[in-house]
Design an enzyme around this catalytic site. Structure first.
Site, PDB file in Angstrom:
ATOM      1  N   ARG A 100       0.905  -1.253   0.094  1.00 48.12           N
ATOM      2  CA  ARG A 100      -0.111  -0.106  -0.098  1.00 48.12           C
ATOM      3  C   ARG A 100       0.941   1.166  -0.053  1.00 48.12           C
ATOM      4  O   ARG A 100       1.634   1.403   0.975  1.00 48.12           O
ATOM      5  CB  ARG A 100      -0.867   0.080   1.326  1.00 48.12           C
ATOM      6  CG  ARG A 100      -1.852   1.374   1.461  1.00 48.12           C
ATOM      7  CD  ARG A 100      -2.486   1.624   0.567  1.00 48.12           C
ATOM      8  NE  ARG A 100      -3.507   2.825   0.690  1.00 48.12           N
ATOM      9  CZ  ARG A 100      -3.391   3.925   0.250  1.00 48.12           C
ATOM     10  NH1 ARG A 100      -2.198   4.226  -0.540  1.00 48.12           N
ATOM     11  NH2 ARG A 100      -4.001   5.172   0.281  1.00 48.12           N
ATOM     12  N   HIS A 103       2.138   7.211   1.564  1.00 50.98           N
ATOM     13  CA  HIS A 103       1.076   7.998   1.390  1.00 50.98           C
ATOM     14  C   HIS A 103       0.680   8.689   2.748  1.00 50.98           C
ATOM     15  O   HIS A 103       1.105   8.480   3.777  1.00 50.98           O
ATOM     16  CB  HIS A 103      -0.221   7.555   0.994  1.00 50.98           C
ATOM     17  CG  HIS A 103      -0.956   6.496   2.044  1.00 50.98           C
ATOM     18  ND1 HIS A 103      -0.468   5.262   2.214  1.00 50.98           N
ATOM     19  CD2 HIS A 103      -2.083   6.774   2.621  1.00 50.98           C
ATOM     20  CE1 HIS A 103      -1.296   4.834   3.082  1.00 50.98           C
ATOM     21  NE2 HIS A 103      -2.084   5.584   3.440  1.00 50.98           N
ATOM     22  N   HIS A 105      -2.807  11.123   4.774  1.00 52.57           N
ATOM     23  CA  HIS A 105      -4.308  11.840   4.555  1.00 52.57           C
ATOM     24  C   HIS A 105      -4.524  12.682   5.642  1.00 52.57           C
ATOM     25  O   HIS A 105      -3.575  12.586   6.493  1.00 52.57           O
ATOM     26  CB  HIS A 105      -5.129  10.734   4.425  1.00 52.57           C
ATOM     27  CG  HIS A 105      -4.882   9.444   5.062  1.00 52.57           C
ATOM     28  ND1 HIS A 105      -5.145   9.358   6.400  1.00 52.57           N
ATOM     29  CD2 HIS A 105      -4.353   8.120   4.539  1.00 52.57           C
ATOM     30  CE1 HIS A 105      -4.603   8.011   6.612  1.00 52.57           C
ATOM     31  NE2 HIS A 105      -4.190   7.361   5.726  1.00 52.57           N
ATOM     32  N   GLU A 109      -5.552   7.292  11.043  1.00 54.08           N
ATOM     33  CA  GLU A 109      -5.723   5.894  10.695  1.00 54.08           C
ATOM     34  C   GLU A 109      -5.578   4.771  11.572  1.00 54.08           C
ATOM     35  O   GLU A 109      -4.607   4.886  12.189  1.00 54.08           O
ATOM     36  CB  GLU A 109      -5.067   5.701   9.238  1.00 54.08           C
ATOM     37  CG  GLU A 109      -4.933   4.119   8.914  1.00 54.08           C
ATOM     38  CD  GLU A 109      -4.053   3.873   7.810  1.00 54.08           C
ATOM     39  OE1 GLU A 109      -4.138   4.738   6.862  1.00 54.08           O
ATOM     40  OE2 GLU A 109      -3.491   2.952   7.613  1.00 54.08           O
ATOM     41  N   HIS A 148       3.061   7.193   5.916  1.00 50.10           N
ATOM     42  CA  HIS A 148       3.101   6.042   6.181  1.00 50.10           C
ATOM     43  C   HIS A 148       2.945   4.876   5.088  1.00 50.10           C
ATOM     44  O   HIS A 148       2.489   5.396   3.925  1.00 50.10           O
ATOM     45  CB  HIS A 148       1.973   5.373   7.180  1.00 50.10           C
ATOM     46  CG  HIS A 148       0.696   5.762   6.846  1.00 50.10           C
ATOM     47  ND1 HIS A 148      -0.060   6.835   7.159  1.00 50.10           N
ATOM     48  CD2 HIS A 148      -0.576   5.037   6.229  1.00 50.10           C
ATOM     49  CE1 HIS A 148      -1.038   6.939   6.602  1.00 50.10           C
ATOM     50  NE2 HIS A 148      -1.531   5.908   6.449  1.00 50.10           N
ATOM     51  N   GLU A 170     -11.001   6.393   0.505  1.00 53.53           N
ATOM     52  CA  GLU A 170      -9.374   5.734   0.179  1.00 53.53           C
ATOM     53  C   GLU A 170      -8.843   6.037  -1.120  1.00 53.53           C
ATOM     54  O   GLU A 170      -7.473   6.112  -1.158  1.00 53.53           O
ATOM     55  CB  GLU A 170      -9.632   4.279   0.327  1.00 53.53           C
ATOM     56  CG  GLU A 170      -8.679   3.435  -0.045  1.00 53.53           C
ATOM     57  CD  GLU A 170      -7.489   3.471   1.248  1.00 53.53           C
ATOM     58  OE1 GLU A 170      -7.714   4.003   2.301  1.00 53.53           O
ATOM     59  OE2 GLU A 170      -6.290   3.018   0.828  1.00 53.53           O
ATOM     60  N   HIS A 282     -27.337  -0.620  26.779  1.00 52.79           N
ATOM     61  CA  HIS A 282     -26.472   0.485  27.251  1.00 52.79           C
ATOM     62  C   HIS A 282     -26.486   1.407  26.510  1.00 52.79           C
ATOM     63  O   HIS A 282     -27.109   1.356  25.174  1.00 52.79           O
ATOM     64  CB  HIS A 282     -25.019  -0.172  27.365  1.00 52.79           C
ATOM     65  CG  HIS A 282     -24.513  -0.645  26.055  1.00 52.79           C
ATOM     66  ND1 HIS A 282     -24.774  -1.585  25.309  1.00 52.79           N
ATOM     67  CD2 HIS A 282     -23.477   0.233  25.286  1.00 52.79           C
ATOM     68  CE1 HIS A 282     -24.017  -1.770  24.149  1.00 52.79           C
ATOM     69  NE2 HIS A 282     -23.519  -0.899  24.103  1.00 52.79           N
ATOM     70  N   HIS A 284     -23.648   5.060  25.049  1.00 51.86           N
ATOM     71  CA  HIS A 284     -22.298   5.852  25.071  1.00 51.86           C
ATOM     72  C   HIS A 284     -22.603   7.207  25.371  1.00 51.86           C
ATOM     73  O   HIS A 284     -23.269   7.951  24.558  1.00 51.86           O
ATOM     74  CB  HIS A 284     -21.684   5.399  23.770  1.00 51.86           C
ATOM     75  CG  HIS A 284     -21.439   3.992  23.571  1.00 51.86           C
ATOM     76  ND1 HIS A 284     -20.408   3.267  24.030  1.00 51.86           N
ATOM     77  CD2 HIS A 284     -22.232   3.122  22.864  1.00 51.86           C
ATOM     78  CE1 HIS A 284     -20.712   1.876  23.966  1.00 51.86           C
ATOM     79  NE2 HIS A 284     -21.662   1.848  23.134  1.00 51.86           N
ATOM     80  N   GLU A 289     -21.407   5.184  17.839  1.00 52.25           N
ATOM     81  CA  GLU A 289     -20.604   3.971  17.920  1.00 52.25           C
ATOM     82  C   GLU A 289     -20.655   3.388  16.356  1.00 52.25           C
ATOM     83  O   GLU A 289     -21.735   3.182  15.691  1.00 52.25           O
ATOM     84  CB  GLU A 289     -21.284   2.881  18.671  1.00 52.25           C
ATOM     85  CG  GLU A 289     -20.728   1.433  18.419  1.00 52.25           C
ATOM     86  CD  GLU A 289     -21.286   0.301  19.461  1.00 52.25           C
ATOM     87  OE1 GLU A 289     -21.965   0.985  20.679  1.00 52.25           O
ATOM     88  OE2 GLU A 289     -21.182  -0.774  19.434  1.00 52.25           O
ATOM     89  N   HIS A 328     -29.016   0.811  22.954  1.00 54.22           N
ATOM     90  CA  HIS A 328     -28.781  -0.497  22.099  1.00 54.22           C
ATOM     91  C   HIS A 328     -28.413  -1.976  22.943  1.00 54.22           C
ATOM     92  O   HIS A 328     -27.894  -1.674  23.853  1.00 54.22           O
ATOM     93  CB  HIS A 328     -28.045  -0.535  20.997  1.00 54.22           C
ATOM     94  CG  HIS A 328     -26.594   0.142  21.336  1.00 54.22           C
ATOM     95  ND1 HIS A 328     -26.489   1.470  21.885  1.00 54.22           N
ATOM     96  CD2 HIS A 328     -25.575  -0.299  21.161  1.00 54.22           C
ATOM     97  CE1 HIS A 328     -25.122   1.588  21.891  1.00 54.22           C
ATOM     98  NE2 HIS A 328     -24.663   0.597  21.869  1.00 54.22           N
TER      99      HIS A 328
HETATM  100 CO    CO Z   1      -3.482   5.443   5.225  1.00 55.55          CO
HETATM  101 CO    CO Z   2     -22.535   0.138  22.254  1.00 56.58          CO
END
Ligand code: CO
Ligand code: CO
Length: 395
Positions: A100, A103, A105, A109, A148, A170, A282, A284, A289, A328
């Protein structure tokens, strides 16, 4: 045009019809039985589902795959799953030795190695570098803007990449070959202090970039020594080497900036739910998420307030999403372990357990709302159950 009589549709089973008790009716028109079978709780939703809710599921199997000489890549972003504005995911495969391209961005990541192994490299703004080999269950995190690369080792590899912006693409990263191709030769010569002819063999691929291309399997890791030293905070983390939190219905490993300091913008939990088990009810308190299902079959009902709720089914390769603060659960509906990643655009992991909240509130107050009997009140847990096993069973 005439349709075949209903009784000729013999391969249709009762449970794949939109019928629950005395509600619903069989489908007479066109249908896609495999897709309906994968989504039984959409075809015949629980009575508790109600109201309009954005789509909270998209499978990598329905994403366009970009095929290259070194492997492939497919992405699930806000374009595929519009509600998913916080994070985007890429599923990438590299053959042995495949690269890969070097590059960078705008987004950070974060990655989870699904199969095989890879060598990663990076250099930070202080000229400190990082080179490491990554194996199944290992993570990496490159901060935004840090250049990277990723290269498949002997067996090649496949991994999940997660970016801290749902609109990431991407196909829009800054590639080293792309920059060389779009810089005048005399500038390249001046920049590197060599003659223009040094650049006569730059790649001449169709779009002047390599992106994911085949290469030779690299030898043993040999460090490139920087006078500034190595990056002070490691960009990799051995998630599976972390002792899991073991609970009745499974286990969980939480990884955020508290134990993986490089991951300042992405927090995660690798959750494993035994058959019949339930990642408890629960929510968050910090952010949405983003989920990635690695194995098994699960279902999740998302409670969206205002009387709204919807149930979705997930299996390996699916992405799920829960908007900020919505309640959820995730139930294992199959006979193998459900393994999935809960991901958050946050420096820390946090969840609120419905059970624990009720247990730590004056019982008369809770009873005044729900009319629960003494036995049920006594079953509330002051600790956080996280994942529960089927009633009467201890894991
Ligand atoms: Co990357
Ligand atoms: Co959750």
């Amino acid at each position: 045009m005439t349709h075949p009589p209903v009784e000729e549709q013999t391969e249709v089973t009762a449970e794949s019809q939109p019928i629950r008790g005395d509600r619903g009716a069989s489908i007479l028109g066109p249908r896609n039985i495999p897709l309906e079978s994968e989504n039984p709780d959409l075809l015949a939703s629980p009575y508790t589902d109600a109201g309009t809710i954005p789509n909270l599921k998209f499978s990598f199997a329905a994403a366009r795959n970009r095929l290259l000489t070194g492997g492939w890549a497919r992405e699930v972003t806000a374009r595929e799953l519009p509600v998913a504005t916080t994070l985007a995911g890429v599923n990438m495969r590299l053959k042995p030795g495949a690269i890969r391209e070097l590059h960078w961005h705008k987004e950070a990541e974060w990655a989870y190695m699904l199969a095989g192994s890879a060598r990663i490299t990076a250099v930070d703004a202080q000229g400190r570098n990082f080179i490491d080999d990554i194996h199944v269950g290992d993570l990496w995190n490159f901060p935004a803007g840090i250049p990277h690369s990723i290269q498949g080792l002997e067996q090649g590899c496949e991994f999940l990449l997660v970016f801290d912006n749902g609109n990431f693409s991407e196909n829009e990263t800054f590639l080293i070959t792309d920059w060389f191709a779009h810089t005048p030769r005399e500038i390249l010569a001046k920049n590197f202090g060599v003659s223009q002819s040094a650049f006569s063999n730059l790649p001449k691929d169709v779009d002047h970039t390599r992106y994911i291309f085949s290469g030779k399997v690299p030898g043993r890791l040999t460090p490139v020594v920087s006078p500034a030293g190595a990056v002070p905070v490691k960009y990799s983390h051995r998630l599976l080497a972390q002792t899991p939190i073991r609970v009745a219905g499974g286990q969980v490993r939480i990884v955020d900036s508290s134990n993986f300091p490089a991951a300042t913008t992405i927090a995660a939990a690798l959750v494993e739910i035994a058959p019949g088990g339930l990642r408890e009810m629960h929510w968050h308190p910090n952010i949405d998420e983003w989920q990635y299902y690695i194995s098994g079959h699960a279902r999740m009902t998302v409670f969206a307030s205002g009387g709204k709720a919807r149930t979705f089914n997930y299996q390996a390769g699916d992405v799920g999403y829960v908007p900020f603060a919505m309640g959820h659960y995730v139930e294992n509906t199959g006979d193998e372990t459900v393994r999935f990643l809960e991901m958050f655009r946050s420096s820390y992991f946090a969840d609120i357990s419905l059970n624990q909240w009720m247990a730590l509130t004056p019982p008369e107050l809770v009873q005044a709302h729900l009319n629960l009997d003494q036995q049920t009140m006594a079953a509330l847990r002051k600790d956080k159950p996280v994942i529960v096993s089927p009633a009467g069973k201890q894991g």
